[in-house]
Design a protein around this motif. Structure first.
Motif, mmCIF file in Angstrom:
data_model
loop_
_atom_site.group_PDB
_atom_site.id
_atom_site.type_symbol
_atom_site.label_atom_id
_atom_site.label_comp_id
_atom_site.label_asym_id
_atom_site.label_seq_id
_atom_site.Cartn_x
_atom_site.Cartn_y
_atom_site.Cartn_z
ATOM 1 N N LEU A 17 0.830 -1.209 0.000
ATOM 2 C CA LEU A 17 0.000 0.000 0.000
ATOM 3 C C LEU A 17 0.862 1.256 0.000
ATOM 4 N N LEU A 18 1.980 1.203 0.695
ATOM 5 C CA LEU A 18 2.864 2.361 0.774
ATOM 6 C C LEU A 18 3.293 2.821 -0.612
ATOM 7 N N ARG A 19 3.484 1.888 -1.512
ATOM 8 C CA ARG A 19 3.900 2.230 -2.869
ATOM 9 C C ARG A 19 2.704 2.536 -3.789
ATOM 10 N N ASN A 20 1.640 1.780 -3.629
ATOM 11 C CA ASN A 20 0.489 1.950 -4.525
ATOM 12 C C ASN A 20 -0.355 3.175 -4.211
ATOM 13 N N VAL A 22 0.602 6.090 -3.987
ATOM 14 C CA VAL A 22 1.076 7.237 -4.770
ATOM 15 C C VAL A 22 1.134 6.910 -6.255
ATOM 16 N N SER A 23 0.379 5.883 -6.659
ATOM 17 C CA SER A 23 0.347 5.499 -8.067
ATOM 18 C C SER A 23 -0.267 6.603 -8.922
ATOM 19 N N ASN A 24 0.217 6.709 -10.164
ATOM 20 C CA ASN A 24 -0.375 7.657 -11.114
ATOM 21 C C ASN A 24 -1.717 7.179 -11.633
ATOM 22 N N HIS A 25 -2.022 5.901 -11.434
ATOM 23 C CA HIS A 25 -3.303 5.344 -11.851
ATOM 24 C C HIS A 25 -4.340 5.627 -10.766
ATOM 25 N N THR A 26 -5.331 6.415 -11.096
ATOM 26 C CA THR A 26 -6.286 6.908 -10.105
ATOM 27 C C THR A 26 -6.960 5.789 -9.332
ATOM 28 N N GLN A 27 -7.439 4.768 -10.040
ATOM 29 C CA GLN A 27 -8.174 3.699 -9.368
ATOM 30 C C GLN A 27 -7.267 2.874 -8.460
ATOM 31 N N VAL A 28 -6.009 2.691 -8.845
ATOM 32 C CA VAL A 28 -5.068 1.961 -7.995
ATOM 33 C C VAL A 28 -4.821 2.731 -6.707
ATOM 34 N N ALA A 29 -4.552 4.032 -6.836
ATOM 35 C CA ALA A 29 -4.315 4.859 -5.656
ATOM 36 C C ALA A 29 -5.582 4.944 -4.802
ATOM 37 N N PHE A 30 -6.737 5.046 -5.454
ATOM 38 C CA PHE A 30 -8.017 5.141 -4.747
ATOM 39 C C PHE A 30 -8.270 3.899 -3.895
ATOM 40 N N LEU A 31 -8.135 2.717 -4.490
ATOM 41 C CA LEU A 31 -8.376 1.474 -3.768
ATOM 42 C C LEU A 31 -7.336 1.258 -2.676
ATOM 43 N N SER A 32 -6.091 1.641 -2.938
ATOM 44 C CA SER A 32 -5.031 1.477 -1.941
ATOM 45 C C SER A 32 -5.290 2.346 -0.723
#
Length: 230
Positions: A17-20, A22-32
């Motif tokens: 989660l610490l890495r995801n 700050v993902s540039n992919h909105t849904q990945v960052a949102f779910l994380s």
């Protein structure tokens, strides 16, 4: 709680989660971030250092970094808005961090960060129109988070808290959620899945392979970079 389960959460889930987050992919960052909020609500007593790492190296860093995109900052503000709605959680944060001589002033830093962001719209007039509009929306959303904190404590004290504008389609938070095209709001206390109750975990002392924990990664946090906007 099962020691194995807690170990897996700290050394696998939190690290991922610490890495995801700050993902540039909105849904990945949102779910994380949504999963992170569930951990805060359900396992905060076991993840004190991990939560500290998340707040300082993800949430605060994203809001402060000039390389963070509008979407990244907006998602972090949505997470903070969700946390700020719960006066019990805010009180626990203050008692467990700000009142701990060895801990960070987490509650103070949240309020300070929101206040700082809330004043940026009037302090940076040299943006192009699109950037200025986004900066303004983020500033309004930060101020709405501060209002949410005040309203949460007023409600907890049984005092009039004014009109709830969070569900108003004209609020900055609602506009940002529309821009991000999020299907649902970030986790709120009443929405956390009962299946994740800590007391329901069956004890299992089986050994697991050693990997760095989320808090252990704090020592090398400089390597955790906030991706720039596309």
């Amino acid at each position: 709680m099962s020691s194995k389960f807690l170990y897996l959460v700290q050394h696998y889930l939190c690290v991922s989660l610490l890495r995801n987050c700050v993902s540039n992919h909105t849904q990945v960052a949102f779910l994380s971030q949504k999963i992170f909020l569930v951990l805060v609500y359900k396992f905060k007593g076991h993840l004190k250092q991990d939560i500290e790492v998340f707040m300082s190296n993800v949430f605060f860093r994203v809001l402060e970094s000039q390389n963070s995109s509008f979407k990244q900052k907006a998602l972090v503000l949505e997470s903070l808005r969700s946390l700020c709605r719960d006066p019990v959680l805010l009180t626990q944060i203050f008692l467990n961090y700000d009142c701990d001589f060895d801990g960070m002033n987490l509650y103070k830093d949240i309020v300070h960060m929101l206040t700082k962001l809330g004043g940026k719209a009037t302090s940076t007039p040299n943006h192009v129109k699109r950037e200025a509009e986004q900066e303004f929306e983020l500033s309004l959303a930060a101020m709405e988070c501060l209002v949410t904190i005040l309203r949460a404590f007023l409600k907890a004290l049984g005092l009039p808290a004014g009109v709830d504008t969070e569900s108003n389609a004209e609020s900055a938070g609602a506009r940002i959620r529309g821009m991000l095209q999020l299907d649902s709001a970030l986790a709120d206390p009443q929405d956390v899945a009962p299946a994740l109750e800590a007391d329901s975990v069956v004890s299992d002392e089986a050994s697991v392979s050693r990997v760095p924990s989320c808090s252990a990664l704090d020592a090398s946090s400089s390597s955790l970079q906030v991706p720039g906007s596309d």
